[in-house]
Design a protein around this motif. Structure first.
Motif, PDB file in Angstrom:
ATOM      1  N   ASP A  48     -11.491   2.803 -13.971  1.00  0.00           N
ATOM      2  CA  ASP A  48     -10.646   3.236 -14.994  1.00  0.00           C
ATOM      3  C   ASP A  48     -10.207   4.620 -14.733  1.00  0.00           C
ATOM      4  O   ASP A  48     -10.815   5.423 -13.969  1.00  0.00           O
ATOM      5  CB  ASP A  48     -11.230   3.003 -16.272  1.00  0.00           C
ATOM      6  N   ILE A  49      -9.236   5.121 -15.266  1.00  0.00           N
ATOM      7  CA  ILE A  49      -8.703   6.269 -15.404  1.00  0.00           C
ATOM      8  C   ILE A  49      -8.570   6.848 -16.865  1.00  0.00           C
ATOM      9  O   ILE A  49      -7.988   6.442 -17.609  1.00  0.00           O
ATOM     10  CB  ILE A  49      -7.207   6.588 -14.602  1.00  0.00           C
ATOM     11  N   GLN A  50      -9.154   8.173 -16.922  1.00  0.00           N
ATOM     12  CA  GLN A  50      -9.469   8.492 -18.281  1.00  0.00           C
ATOM     13  C   GLN A  50      -7.906   9.503 -18.497  1.00  0.00           C
ATOM     14  O   GLN A  50      -7.644  10.525 -17.879  1.00  0.00           O
ATOM     15  CB  GLN A  50     -10.794   9.360 -18.462  1.00  0.00           C
ATOM     16  N   GLY A  51      -7.814   9.440 -19.873  1.00  0.00           N
ATOM     17  CA  GLY A  51      -6.670  10.375 -20.491  1.00  0.00           C
ATOM     18  C   GLY A  51      -5.492  10.556 -19.480  1.00  0.00           C
ATOM     19  O   GLY A  51      -4.821   9.478 -19.101  1.00  0.00           O
ATOM     20  N   HIS A  53      -5.361  11.805 -16.507  1.00  0.00           N
ATOM     21  CA  HIS A  53      -5.830  12.187 -15.203  1.00  0.00           C
ATOM     22  C   HIS A  53      -4.978  11.380 -14.110  1.00  0.00           C
ATOM     23  O   HIS A  53      -4.294  10.155 -14.506  1.00  0.00           O
ATOM     24  CB  HIS A  53      -7.102  11.574 -14.859  1.00  0.00           C
ATOM     25  N   ASP A  71      -5.616  16.692 -14.000  1.00  0.00           N
ATOM     26  CA  ASP A  71      -5.062  16.428 -15.296  1.00  0.00           C
ATOM     27  C   ASP A  71      -3.931  17.462 -15.425  1.00  0.00           C
ATOM     28  O   ASP A  71      -3.426  18.416 -14.705  1.00  0.00           O
ATOM     29  CB  ASP A  71      -6.212  16.586 -16.203  1.00  0.00           C
ATOM     30  N   SER A  84     -18.736   8.682 -13.970  1.00  0.00           N
ATOM     31  CA  SER A  84     -17.471   9.358 -14.999  1.00  0.00           C
ATOM     32  C   SER A  84     -16.870  10.631 -14.310  1.00  0.00           C
ATOM     33  O   SER A  84     -17.581  11.217 -13.700  1.00  0.00           O
ATOM     34  CB  SER A  84     -18.330   9.761 -16.322  1.00  0.00           C
ATOM     35  N   GLY A 821      -5.496   1.628 -14.337  1.00  0.00           N
ATOM     36  CA  GLY A 821      -6.586   2.645 -13.549  1.00  0.00           C
ATOM     37  C   GLY A 821      -6.166   2.654 -12.152  1.00  0.00           C
ATOM     38  O   GLY A 821      -5.021   2.376 -11.774  1.00  0.00           O
TER      39      GLY A 821
END
Length: 932
Positions: A48-51, A53, A71, A84, A821
């Motif tokens: 997954d990729i958060q926000g 990023h 980011d 994470s 992601g």
């Protein structure tokens, strides 16, 4: 009649009238593969990729695979596949690219190159930032040494003055000796002087002649970088040592011997790092990269000519100058006329009159005891053989050889003055020690847009140099912290105009003016005023670039980024290129400075080097030596790629790198010293998008105005000619195409293809090389589809796509897909693939004959119902009509209106092993006895 149609790949040329049967006019989800159409499998999700990023790089080692993201706040994060994200660092700059050499992460930004070090044992990155500067001040601590060297505690002689005999003098003092006396005096005096120099200097780890000290970072691979300026140390500024004569001023003419004593200031070297505790902590974080700070010195610059002759005796006349010692004087005497006098002597580093120092330190000795007689002031001396003044100055100005003295661990740097300790005997064989390399622009900040790691070397392109603002003034000169002068009996400690307490809180700005090919630059360096020397104590200045023309010092209040000017205190020093070092130098022992009349304005210091490639040392991305800087033509280098295929027989590996410039493609040759050189242009094709440069096994792909070029050896071939057309055909242009797409595939939006060259244009386009699947994926961030080139069949297909960015990481083919992601195209996903295809007009060898089709059977390896068929017809290649459709791969039992041309379409849902080969078409020509 029956025609067997074999499907091939997607094409847009030649025209519909001339194209072979079986080419596809529109397709989604299929690509040619070993004689059939294969479903293009979607990639496998990796993480997954958060926000917000954005995937920038995949850092691989033997035991780790780290995904590097940035980011929107200009921060760099890392994460492993099941972990994470963790912050590495934030940068107040635009991040261009992230890459690595070994375990060192290299971050290219608009403010320069930043580094982070992967520590596998600790399972984290150590943020190093940019290589820090470490200004160091060097000074001298000197003591008086005499041939008659007294033990001041016991009052006993350890040596006595010596007698020199010669023929009786027949002339008055200060006249030249006769030729015979020159030989006699010289033989006796120089024997003692040479022995004295050996004892008090060479054998004692002390310095009595001018010399240079220079230091640099010693890297983990033993290379040197971030060299300091050569710092002129002055145990004396004139001929040295001094040979004082006693009673000659009373005996004069008729003397046949004279009592002599040799005197000098013998100094030890000390240093102090001009950084604070926080800066020392930052520097200590580089301990894995910087092994030590290594100190080098030049050979002593002798101030007397050992092969010359003593010509005369001088009695303190105007032509005799004893010279100065620049440093801290440590007196042997323990009693002083006043307490203040002793305190001043002990505490200050400054320029001292050697003759007066000698007289001061022996002033308490008995004048009645001939042995203990103090040194007179200004002194009667035997003049040692002198070098011509211009020769002496030239030796200092052109000094360029420095030899290793000692190392200081960066964690042991002293922030207070500390003596430099080194092994006994080094000064005896200094020239046999390691010689210091010269520096080349290592203090400049390199700002690069792109980098390529190849064979352990970092190669930079799209480079700008932010010129070095200059060395801290206190690190360029021998340390001084006071300005004192002597009266007849005591020493007065007077304030230096630069070190007066009234100037506390102010700064000195050093302005360096450079005249380069890129224009005129004025660079500003601010230093603490309280640590800066008096202009009268500045003899030698250095800037590490031969284009520097002058330096100006401005004293002012550091407020709102400006300086308050006071021309009474401002100074200007003119620089000249050094004869043997890569720098410019000011040198004078006469204090010939000028007022700094102009009001300087600092420039940004950015100098374009966009036609150059900077190549680092092997496995050392921190150091870019001179041999690694190569100019490639006159245009801008927009990208670099590697290749390992021979250009001709017997030349395997001769040209391992390609440089893509605004003038075409250049091949870089490996030189004998391991560096690269721009050999020759091999193609005039200009890459229009650096993001499109894609390395494969032994070829390179890149986008041009012609399309996608494949560079192999010294030849380029366009592999996308077949896609180039001013217009594109879409399923949605055919009758009921939109309805069929919505019914069969649930597609509500058009996936309408634009002409390929428009698709390829712009920086939103990129390529992904899938080594495992032997295919090239050409994507555009703003399009819902991507082109797929099969390296096996050399034909094109098309796939659904929402790729935002591809990241090469052999053998994986990673990409970032928004909302999903990180995915990997090199891993086979065994899901069913749905899509459609439409052939280009089928002529079935009866190009201009009307015909009716009554049967179409789609051939391949798939389950019944996995492929649904459609047939369109046309008489003019412009107006198309729906002829028939079916719920499977069979269409039978229809005739309808005769047409000259037909298109076969298919909507499918295929598994990973399913294939579509072609179609069997049964048709009947109509009225074929005349052309139509």
């Amino acid at each position: 009649m029956v025609s067997e149609i074999k499907y091939s790949g997607y094409s847009a040329t030649p025209s519909d009238y001339e194209c072979p049967d079986g080419d596809l006019a529109d397709v989604i989800g299929l690509m040619p593969d070993e004689g059939s159409l294969a479903p293009i499998q979607p990639p496998v999700k990796v993480m997954d990729i958060q926000g917000d990023h954005q995937l920038m790089f995949v850092h691989k080692g033997d035991t780790y695979t780290n995904f590097i993201f940035k980011d929107g706040a200009m921060g760099i994060f890392w994460a492993q596949q099941d972990g994470s994200p963790q912050l590495i660092s934030t940068y107040d700059a635009e991040i261009h690219q992230v890459t690595a050499i070994g375990n060192t992460l290299v971050v290219l930004t608009s403010k320069g190159i930043f580094y982070a070090l992967w520590k596998g044992v600790e399972d984290k990155y150590i943020n190093l930032g940019q290589m820090p500067e470490c200004p160091i001040s060097f000074g001298l601590q000197g003591e008086l040494r005499r041939y008659t060297d007294l033990d001041y505690e016991s009052g006993k002689d350890t040596h006595k003055r010596f007698e020199v005999k010669f023929n009786k003098l027949e002339t008055s003092n200060s006249e030249e000796f006769s030729d015979e006396n020159k030989v006699k005096v010289t033989n006796q005096v120089l024997a003692k002087v040479n022995r004295f120099v050996e004892e008090v200097s060479t054998n004692s780890n002390r310095f009595i002649f001018p010399f240079f000290v220079r230091y640099a970072y010693r890297m983990y691979d033993d290379s040197l970088t971030h060299h300091s300026a050569p710092i002129l140390m002055l145990p004396c500024t004139q001929s040295n040592p001094k040979v004082f004569a006693y009673n000659y001023d009373t005996e004069g003419v008729g003397a046949s011997s004279i009592s002599l004593d040799i005197c000098t200031i013998a100094a030890e070297l000390d240093y102090c790092a001009l950084i604070d505790e926080a800066q020392r902590t930052t520097l200590a974080e580089w301990k894995d990269i910087i092994k030590s700070i290594d100190i080098f010195i030049s050979a002593p610059i002798f101030t007397y000519d050992q092969s010359g002759y003593c010509k005369r005796i001088l009695i303190g006349r105007g032509e005799y100058s004893p010279g100065n010692f620049v440093g801290k004087f440590i007196p042997k005497r323990t009693t002083f006329p006043t307490a203040n006098d002793g305190y001043a002597i002990k505490q200050h580093y400054q320029s001292w009159d050697i003759s007066k120092l000698a007289a001061f330190d022996t002033a308490h000795l008995s004048s009645e005891d001939e042995t203990h007689k103090p040194i007179p002031t200004p002194g009667t001396v035997v003049e040692l053989p002198r070098f011509d003044e211009s020769e002496m100055l030239s030796k200092i100005r052109e000094c360029a050889s420095f030899y290793f003295l000692t190392s200081i661990d960066i964690q042991d740097l002293s922030l207070t003055r500390k003596k430099v300790e080194f092994e006994d005997g080094i000064l005896k064989a200094l020239a046999n020690r390691e010689a210091m390399t010269d520096d080349y622009q290592s203090h400049d900040t390199l700002i690069a847009k792109r980098a390529l790691g190849y064979n352990g070397r970092m190669n930079l392109s799209g480079v700008q140099r932010k010129l070095f603002e200059g060395f801290d003034l206190s690190s360029m000169v021998s340390y001084v912290n006071g300005h004192e002068y002597f009266t007849e009996s005591i020493t007065y400690a007077g304030p230096n105009f630069l070190t007066s307490a009234s100037r506390a809180g102010e700064y000195i700005s050093t302005y360096t003016h450079l005249k380069t090919d890129g224009g005129l630059f004025t660079l500003r360096k601010r230093s603490s005023l309280l640590m800066s020397p008096d202009p009268n104590d500045i003899y030698y200045l250095y800037y590490p670039d031969t284009s520097a023309e002058k330096m100006g010092f401005v004293i002012g209040v550091y407020a709102n980024g400006g300086d308050n000017f006071d021309n009474q205190e401002n100074r200007r020093y003119f620089l000249e290129p050094h004869s043997f070092l890569n720098g410019a130098v000011y040198f004078s022992l006469k204090g010939d400075v000028n007022n700094y009349q102009e009001t300087p304005v600092a420039s940004d210091g950015l100098l374009d080097a966009k036609n150059k490639i900077y190549t680092s040392e092997v496995n050392n991305p921190f150091f870019f030596p001179l041999l690694g800087v190569n100019a490639v033509g006159n245009g801008e280098v927009i990208g670099i790629s590697s290749a390992a295929k021979a250009l001709s027989q017997g030349q395997f590996g001769q040209f391992p790198l390609y440089a893509f410039t605004t003038e075409g493609v250049w091949a870089l040759e490996v030189a004998a010293n391991g560096s690269y050189s721009a050999r020759q242009p091999i193609s005039r094709d200009v890459c229009t998008n650096p993001n499109s440069i894609t390395q494969m096994d032994n070829t390179v792909l890149f986008a041009t105005d012609r399309g996608i070029m494949l560079l192999s050896g010294s030849e380029t071939v366009c592999i996308s000619d077949i896609l180039n057309s001013e217009e594109s055909m879409s399923l949605y242009d055919l009758p009921y195409g939109r309805e069929l797409a919505a019914q069969e595939l649930q597609l509500d939006e058009d996936i309408r293809k634009e002409p390929f060259l428009e698709f390829l244009n712009g920086l939103n386009t990129g390529m992904i090389y899938d080594y495992t699947g032997q295919r090239i994926i050409v994507y555009n961030q703003q399009k819902q589809y991507a082109y797929v080139f099969s390296l096996k069949s050399k034909r094109w297909g098309v796939m659904y796509s929402d790729i935002w960015k591809g990241i090469p990481s052999y053998p994986n083919a990673y990409a970032q897909v928004p909302g999903i992601g990180v995915v990997d195209f090199s891993i086979i996903n065994h899901e069913n693939v749905q899509g459609y295809f439409v052939t280009r007009p089928l002529k079935m060898e009866t190009k201009d004959i009307l015909k009716t089709v009554n049967t179409v059977i789609q051939r391949g390896y798939f389950n019944k119902g996995a492929l649904r068929s459609v047939l369109w017809g046309s008489r003019d290649l412009r107006s198309w009509h729906l002829v028939a459709s079916s719920v499977d791969h069979y269409m039978r039992g229809f005739r309808g209106t005769p047409y000259k041309y037909f298109r076969i379409g298919g909507f499918f849902q295929l598994g990973a092993k399913d294939r579509i080969f072609g179609s069997t078409v049964q048709f009947e020509p109509k009225d074929n006895n005349q052309p139509r």
